[in-house]
Scaffold this active site. Sequence first.
Site, PDB file in Angstrom:
ATOM      1  N   GLY A   1       1.157   4.219  -1.955  1.00 47.84           N
ATOM      2  CA  GLY A   1       0.905   5.620  -2.294  1.00 47.84           C
ATOM      3  C   GLY A   1       0.751   6.486  -1.060  1.00 47.84           C
ATOM      4  O   GLY A   1       0.176   6.038  -0.075  1.00 47.84           O
ATOM      5  N   PRO A   2       1.270   7.692  -1.079  1.00 43.01           N
ATOM      6  CA  PRO A   2       1.971   8.379  -2.178  1.00 43.01           C
ATOM      7  C   PRO A   2       3.474   8.107  -2.212  1.00 43.01           C
ATOM      8  O   PRO A   2       4.169   8.681  -3.040  1.00 43.01           O
ATOM      9  CB  PRO A   2       1.697   9.848  -1.859  1.00 43.01           C
ATOM     10  CG  PRO A   2       1.657   9.892  -0.372  1.00 43.01           C
ATOM     11  CD  PRO A   2       1.035   8.589   0.059  1.00 43.01           C
ATOM     12  N   GLY A   3       3.981   7.264  -1.321  1.00 40.90           N
ATOM     13  CA  GLY A   3       5.363   6.828  -1.511  1.00 40.90           C
ATOM     14  C   GLY A   3       6.350   7.225  -0.436  1.00 40.90           C
ATOM     15  O   GLY A   3       7.545   6.984  -0.578  1.00 40.90           O
TER      16      GLY A   3
ATOM     17  N   CYS B   1      -1.814   4.413  10.545  1.00 40.38           N
ATOM     18  CA  CYS B   1      -1.613   5.663  11.291  1.00 40.38           C
ATOM     19  C   CYS B   1      -2.870   5.899  12.109  1.00 40.38           C
ATOM     20  O   CYS B   1      -3.541   6.932  12.010  1.00 40.38           O
ATOM     21  CB  CYS B   1      -1.223   6.830  10.406  1.00 40.38           C
ATOM     22  SG  CYS B   1      -2.478   7.394   9.333  1.00 40.38           S
TER      23      CYS B   1
ATOM     24  N   CYS C   1       0.889  -1.175   0.000  1.00 40.52           N
ATOM     25  CA  CYS C   1       0.000   0.000   0.000  1.00 40.52           C
ATOM     26  C   CYS C   1       0.921   1.216   0.000  1.00 40.52           C
ATOM     27  O   CYS C   1       1.162   1.823   1.028  1.00 40.52           O
ATOM     28  CB  CYS C   1      -0.887   0.007   1.245  1.00 40.52           C
ATOM     29  SG  CYS C   1      -1.990  -1.402   1.351  1.00 40.52           S
TER      30      CYS C   1
HETATM   31  C1  LIG Z   1      -1.808   4.562   4.530  1.00 41.22           C
HETATM   32  S1  LIG Z   1      -1.751   4.847   2.851  1.00 41.22           S
HETATM   33  C2  LIG Z   1      -0.122   4.365   2.495  1.00 41.22           C
HETATM   34  C3  LIG Z   1       0.904   5.410   2.817  1.00 41.22           C
HETATM   35  C4  LIG Z   1       2.258   5.074   2.212  1.00 41.22           C
HETATM   36  N1  LIG Z   1       2.759   3.786   2.657  1.00 41.22           N
HETATM   37  C5  LIG Z   1       3.293   6.136   2.492  1.00 41.22           C
HETATM   38  O1  LIG Z   1       4.118   5.964   3.383  1.00 41.22           O
HETATM   39  O2  LIG Z   1       3.282   7.156   1.808  1.00 41.22           O
HETATM   40  C6  LIG Z   1      -2.710   3.524   2.256  1.00 41.22           C
HETATM   41  C7  LIG Z   1      -2.671   3.373   0.750  1.00 41.22           C
HETATM   42  O3  LIG Z   1      -3.323   2.136   0.438  1.00 41.22           O
HETATM   43  C8  LIG Z   1      -3.937   2.261  -0.818  1.00 41.22           C
HETATM   44  N2  LIG Z   1      -4.912   1.161  -0.928  1.00 41.22           N
HETATM   45  C9  LIG Z   1      -6.149   1.065  -0.396  1.00 41.22           C
HETATM   46  N3  LIG Z   1      -6.706  -0.111  -0.695  1.00 41.22           N
HETATM   47  C10 LIG Z   1      -5.786  -0.776  -1.441  1.00 41.22           C
HETATM   48  C11 LIG Z   1      -5.778  -2.046  -2.064  1.00 41.22           C
HETATM   49  N4  LIG Z   1      -6.830  -2.895  -1.969  1.00 41.22           N
HETATM   50  N5  LIG Z   1      -4.685  -2.408  -2.763  1.00 41.22           N
HETATM   51  C12 LIG Z   1      -3.623  -1.575  -2.865  1.00 41.22           C
HETATM   52  N6  LIG Z   1      -3.584  -0.351  -2.307  1.00 41.22           N
HETATM   53  C13 LIG Z   1      -4.650   0.034  -1.597  1.00 41.22           C
HETATM   54  C14 LIG Z   1      -4.532   3.650  -0.780  1.00 41.22           C
HETATM   55  O4  LIG Z   1      -4.738   4.128  -2.093  1.00 41.22           O
HETATM   56  C15 LIG Z   1      -3.435   4.431  -0.027  1.00 41.22           C
HETATM   57  O5  LIG Z   1      -2.576   5.038  -0.937  1.00 41.22           O
END
Ligand SMILES: C[S@@+](CC[C@H](N)C(=O)[O-])C[C@H]1O[C@@H](n2cnc3c(N)ncnc32)[C@H](O)[C@@H]1O
Length: 487
Positions: A306-308, A423, A304
């Site tokens: 995004g945004p990276g 978070c 998971c």
């Molecule tokens: C908590 S954020 C991640 C933050 C990231 N790890 C960072 O440090 O910038 C959760 C991410 O999970 C993605 N997400 C949600 N459901 C998902 C799925 N079924 N498969 C992949 N990504 C998913 C969302 O789009 C979101 O970008």
Amino acid sequence: MTDSSVPPGGHRSGRGPRKRDDKRRSGPPRGRQGPNRPPTGDPAREAALDTLRAVREDAAYANLVLPALLRERRISGRDAALATELAYGACRAQGLLDAVLGACVDRPIDGLDGVVLDTLRLGAQQLLRTRIPPHAAVGAAVELVRARAGSRPTGFVNAVLRKVAEHTEAAWVERLAPSDDLGRLAFTHAHPRWIAEVFARALGGEEELTELSAALAADDARPAVHLAARPGEISAEELAAITGGEESPYSPYGVLLTEGGDPGELAPVREGLAVVQDEGSQLVALLATRAPVDGEDTRWLDLCAGPGGKAVMLGALVAIEGGTLDAVDRAPHRARLVEQATEGLPVRVHTGDARELALPEAAYDRVLVDAPCTGLGALRRRPEARWRRLPDDVTELTALQRELLRAGLERTRPGGVVTYATCSPHPDETAAVVTAVAAETGAEVLDTPALLPEVPDTGLPDGAPGIQLWPHRHGTDAMYAAVLRKR
Ligand SMILES: C[S@@+](CC[C@H](N)C(=O)[O-])C[C@H]1O[C@@H](n2cnc3c(N)ncnc32)[C@H](O)[C@@H]1O
């Protein structure tokens, strides 16, 4: 990149966001109170008022609307600082301000004209929670509402705010707070009661009210800004020297910025040597690299991504090992942000649902599942979020969180490790997910606090698995993480 700089699109940032709103949310507000209104000569309060309107009418995110608006109107320096303090402050304290306003108005405040309500919230914020002299706060509110809605509501706004000014914030709390301890603390620190209950559960029960008070107070304050040095490119020491900041207490890559201003404008950030990232997020990325694995340790996966923010750190660290990172996100625009953030690193970005994407099974040495969550641990960064989130949001998310953690374990080779993170400190999203999935899959939950020994007081109550960071204990967002080993 911090979680605060995340363009909201996942489940974490706001209630049921509609995708088509994302563009609108990231730009300055338009419409009736848009660019054609006559100016009042008070650009800071106008910007704050327009932010409150966008939050109320468009379900916008204050931390995206206001910066765009300040840029568009070329508001900087003291005016920008004042606009930020007022807009974010009024969003954070909305429940408290509304209770006070409700006591000063003889009808339900929900029925007030929107501009009048926003003006009153902004005025009450200044009267109760800033050092702005009362006559200046009331006078500015009257001029603001006159410019936006004509002279008719000016007498009403003046009269209501004068009533608000009759008491200090503490005296209003004394009059209006619920009589039970937890309700009183929630009211005092401008949190919905259910969130105070969640924090109390995560801290170990309602008996520990002193710590709950500290947690809510820290959550009600503006967060410090941290940078993360890109491993292998620049050290935290060098970054601190260049930016005039201080090395962070725990993260070896972290720098605490001590000056205000836009961190995105700092040379090391513009040059890609550092990103804006809360120290808690840095520690979670670091934790994901800590548990030893036997044999190869070069295939990493961020499910998971995004945004990276964490993908940048993991990509830079796996590069040092001579390995690669696969980074996945379901949302195409967030996957693109990962691509941009990790340019030049051995990172392959995949767009798709982590539960279904065709990635190798039982192949990765390390996996991070930084799951979408309620974001209750980063409320400091999303001024309006605490009043928009609802208790039911949690139920919807926990099923997805479990599925994502299972998907992470399926992709991990035997002996490899998965770090599950949120978070949020909500026990249903954290230890409960880890315990349930570990029981189902037979994965071993590692002693996670022992993997981050340099950070004190990270253990959960009653021996629950994982680490919990807190703003009042660690100065970080309230991040949770647990490390599991696939058998
Ligand atoms: C908590 S954020 C991640 C933050 C990231 N790890 C960072 O440090 O910038 C959760 C991410 O999970 C993605 N997400 C949600 N459901 C998902 C799925 N079924 N498969 C992949 N990504 C998913 C969302 O789009 C979101 O970008």
